[in-house]
Design an enzyme around this catalytic site. Structure first.
Site, mmCIF file in Angstrom:
data_model
loop_
_atom_site.group_PDB
_atom_site.id
_atom_site.type_symbol
_atom_site.label_atom_id
_atom_site.label_comp_id
_atom_site.label_asym_id
_atom_site.label_seq_id
_atom_site.Cartn_x
_atom_site.Cartn_y
_atom_site.Cartn_z
ATOM 1 N N HIS A 22 0.839 -1.197 0.000
ATOM 2 C CA HIS A 22 0.000 0.000 0.000
ATOM 3 C C HIS A 22 0.876 1.250 0.000
ATOM 4 O O HIS A 22 1.835 1.345 0.752
ATOM 5 C CB HIS A 22 -0.905 -0.014 1.237
ATOM 6 C CG HIS A 22 -1.744 1.196 1.366
ATOM 7 N ND1 HIS A 22 -1.562 2.100 2.386
ATOM 8 C CD2 HIS A 22 -2.758 1.674 0.617
ATOM 9 C CE1 HIS A 22 -2.435 3.080 2.262
ATOM 10 N NE2 HIS A 22 -3.171 2.845 1.193
ATOM 11 N N ASP A 30 8.393 7.817 -19.803
ATOM 12 C CA ASP A 30 8.556 7.967 -21.245
ATOM 13 C C ASP A 30 9.990 7.615 -21.636
ATOM 14 O O ASP A 30 10.839 7.361 -20.770
ATOM 15 C CB ASP A 30 8.130 9.359 -21.719
ATOM 16 C CG ASP A 30 8.998 10.503 -21.213
ATOM 17 O OD1 ASP A 30 10.201 10.305 -20.924
ATOM 18 O OD2 ASP A 30 8.464 11.626 -21.114
ATOM 19 N N ARG A 102 9.820 19.308 -12.389
ATOM 20 C CA ARG A 102 10.632 18.262 -13.014
ATOM 21 C C ARG A 102 11.684 17.667 -12.074
ATOM 22 O O ARG A 102 11.794 16.447 -11.937
ATOM 23 C CB ARG A 102 11.307 18.841 -14.259
ATOM 24 C CG ARG A 102 12.228 17.893 -14.957
ATOM 25 C CD ARG A 102 12.752 18.549 -16.220
ATOM 26 N NE ARG A 102 14.065 18.061 -16.526
ATOM 27 C CZ ARG A 102 14.922 18.682 -17.311
ATOM 28 N NH1 ARG A 102 14.595 19.825 -17.856
ATOM 29 N NH2 ARG A 102 16.086 18.166 -17.568
ATOM 30 N N TYR A 124 7.102 14.992 -21.306
ATOM 31 C CA TYR A 124 6.293 15.054 -20.090
ATOM 32 C C TYR A 124 5.239 13.949 -20.041
ATOM 33 O O TYR A 124 4.216 14.093 -19.395
ATOM 34 C CB TYR A 124 5.657 16.440 -19.910
ATOM 35 C CG TYR A 124 6.691 17.530 -19.819
ATOM 36 C CD1 TYR A 124 7.379 17.753 -18.629
ATOM 37 C CD2 TYR A 124 7.006 18.314 -20.922
ATOM 38 C CE1 TYR A 124 8.349 18.748 -18.542
ATOM 39 C CE2 TYR A 124 7.974 19.302 -20.848
ATOM 40 C CZ TYR A 124 8.640 19.514 -19.649
ATOM 41 O OH TYR A 124 9.607 20.493 -19.573
ATOM 42 N N GLY A 125 5.532 12.843 -20.686
ATOM 43 C CA GLY A 125 4.619 11.705 -20.690
ATOM 44 C C GLY A 125 4.952 10.707 -19.601
ATOM 45 O O GLY A 125 5.056 9.513 -19.870
ATOM 46 N N ASN A 126 5.152 11.195 -18.390
ATOM 47 C CA ASN A 126 5.503 10.356 -17.248
ATOM 48 C C ASN A 126 4.398 10.415 -16.208
ATOM 49 O O ASN A 126 3.767 11.458 -16.025
ATOM 50 C CB ASN A 126 6.795 10.849 -16.585
ATOM 51 C CG ASN A 126 7.943 10.897 -17.552
ATOM 52 O OD1 ASN A 126 8.423 9.864 -17.996
ATOM 53 N ND2 ASN A 126 8.385 12.088 -17.896
#
Length: 135
Positions: A22, A30, A102, A124-126
């Site tokens: 948990h 990315d 970032r 920024y595809g994280n």
């Protein structure tokens, strides 16, 4: 092969997701992300996008409630299409998402239980999601 399991969820990935507790975090990274540097456990899924992988992971684990999803703030602070796709894949709204600078994001990612590196080429595809209680 298992029935009812998204084919993107490899045996190795499922093993790590099952081992998570948990509030443990998983970064869906990315192709630009320094995954090998920050990961203690790394799974690579080339040819996939981060929203695809996030959606697949969400089929087997629930999100934690505080916060469940972190996204990296874009350079100009706007919410990008890939980030909207990630929120949709996670099943959360913009209000339910924490946007992180970032370099702070990298620090948070280093504490994640698992990093999954995708072939996502959009900047920024994280996403970092935290595992909720499995009941």
């Amino acid at each position: 092969m298992l029935t009812g399991i998204d084919p993107l969820l490899t045996g190795e990935l499922l093993w790590h997701l099952d081992a998570m507790g948990h509030s443990d975090g998983v970064v869906i990274a990315d192709a630009h992300f320094p995954a090998a540097r920050v990961a203690t456990r790394l799974v690579t899924l080339p040819g996939t996008t981060t929203p695809q992988v996030l959606a697949a992971i969400r089929t087997v684990i629930p999100l934690d409630d505080a916060p469940g999803l972190d996204l990296m703030t874009s350079a100009d602070g706007t919410v990008l299409d890939v980030q909207r796709e990630l929120m949709d894949a996670a099943g959360v709204t913009e209000e339910g998402t924490r946007f992180v600078d970032r370099f702070e994001y990298y620090d948070i990612a280093e504490k994640a239980f698992l990093v999954v590196r995708t072939g996502e080429t959009r900047k920024y595809g994280n996403a970092l999601l935290r595992k909720g209680l499995v009941l």
